[in-house]
Design a protein around this motif. Structure first.
Motif, short mmCIF file in Angstrom:
data_model
loop_
_atom_site.label_atom_id
_atom_site.label_comp_id
_atom_site.label_asym_id
_atom_site.label_seq_id
_atom_site.Cartn_x
_atom_site.Cartn_y
_atom_site.Cartn_z
N ASP A 153 30.99 -12.60 -23.23
CA ASP A 153 30.22 -12.19 -22.06
C ASP A 153 29.20 -13.27 -21.70
O ASP A 153 27.99 -13.10 -21.87
CB ASP A 153 29.52 -10.86 -22.34
CG ASP A 153 28.90 -10.26 -21.09
OD1 ASP A 153 29.35 -10.59 -19.98
OD2 ASP A 153 27.94 -9.47 -21.24
N GLY B 197 22.53 -19.29 -20.76
CA GLY B 197 22.76 -18.79 -19.41
C GLY B 197 21.99 -17.52 -19.11
O GLY B 197 21.56 -17.29 -17.98
N GLY B 198 21.79 -16.70 -20.12
CA GLY B 198 21.09 -15.45 -19.93
C GLY B 198 19.58 -15.58 -19.88
O GLY B 198 18.89 -14.62 -19.53
N ASN B 199 19.06 -16.76 -20.21
CA ASN B 199 17.61 -16.89 -20.35
C ASN B 199 16.97 -18.08 -19.64
O ASN B 199 15.75 -18.18 -19.61
CB ASN B 199 17.25 -16.96 -21.84
CG ASN B 199 17.57 -15.67 -22.55
OD1 ASN B 199 16.90 -14.68 -22.36
ND2 ASN B 199 18.63 -15.69 -23.35
N PRO C 271 26.96 -15.29 -19.32
CA PRO C 271 26.40 -15.19 -17.98
C PRO C 271 26.43 -16.51 -17.23
O PRO C 271 26.48 -17.58 -17.83
CB PRO C 271 24.95 -14.75 -18.22
CG PRO C 271 24.70 -14.81 -19.67
CD PRO C 271 25.97 -15.17 -20.37
N ARG C 272 26.39 -16.41 -15.93
CA ARG C 272 26.24 -17.54 -15.02
C ARG C 272 27.41 -18.53 -15.11
O ARG C 272 27.23 -19.73 -14.98
CB ARG C 272 24.91 -18.22 -15.24
CG ARG C 272 23.74 -17.20 -15.20
CD ARG C 272 22.39 -17.76 -15.11
NE ARG C 272 21.85 -18.07 -13.81
CZ ARG C 272 21.75 -17.24 -12.77
NH1 ARG C 272 22.23 -16.03 -12.83
NH2 ARG C 272 21.18 -17.61 -11.66
N SER D 244 26.07 -18.58 -23.80
CA SER D 244 25.72 -17.22 -23.37
C SER D 244 24.22 -16.99 -23.46
O SER D 244 23.60 -16.47 -22.52
CB SER D 244 26.48 -16.21 -24.24
OG SER D 244 26.23 -14.90 -23.81
#
Length: 148
Positions: free
Chosen positions: A21, A78-80, A23-24, A75
């Protein structure tokens, strides 16, 4: 315990969840900078697109072709990364390198989720893949800073 068993344990459930999963994912239409990095040992690659304003990341996208460890790191990044200053991203990169190579501290928040990759410190051939996303992000941010 055999090396193969240790390697299998390295791919924990949390690492596999992060890798599944990311992100981005994708590319930005008009990035301020784009950097592609490749790990020569394993062939993992990442391309990051970043936009920034006033020294902070405003948008980020990534095209990730890496092992599960590199994907898990991407991940977390990208999430932060949105809203982080250039200094925060650079500090996270430096801390990740130190965590893997010198048993240094976990990267500071908001990148502290990279702690899940600490067991990979014993696998030097995996370090480059794990570091790809932050290495590329820092390089892109340095390009932006030079043109500002």
């Amino acid at each position: 315990m055999s090396g193969e068993t240790d390697l299998i344990k390295l791919y924990s459930g949390r690492i596999l969840e992060l890798a599944a999963d990311i992100p981005r994912l994708g590319r930005l239409d008009a990035p301020s900078a784009t950097v592609k990095r490749r790990s020569p040992l394993c062939g993992s690659t990442i391309t990051v697109d970043i936009t920034a304003e006033d020294g902070c990341v405003t948008d980020y996208a990534q095209d990730v072709k890496a092992c599960a460890l590199g994907q898990a790191a991407a991940s977390v990044v990208g999430g932060n990364i949105i809203g982080c200053s250039f200094d925060e991203v650079r500090a996270a990169r430096d801390a990740l390198h130190a965590m893997l190579k010198e048993d240094g501290p976990t990267p500071p928040a908001p990148f502290d989720g990279l702690e899940v990759l600490r067991p990979a410190a014993s696998y030097k051939n995996r370090h480059a893949s794990i570091c790809l996303s932050l290495d590329a992000a820092v390089e892109a941010l340095e390009q932006i800073a030079q043109t500002a």
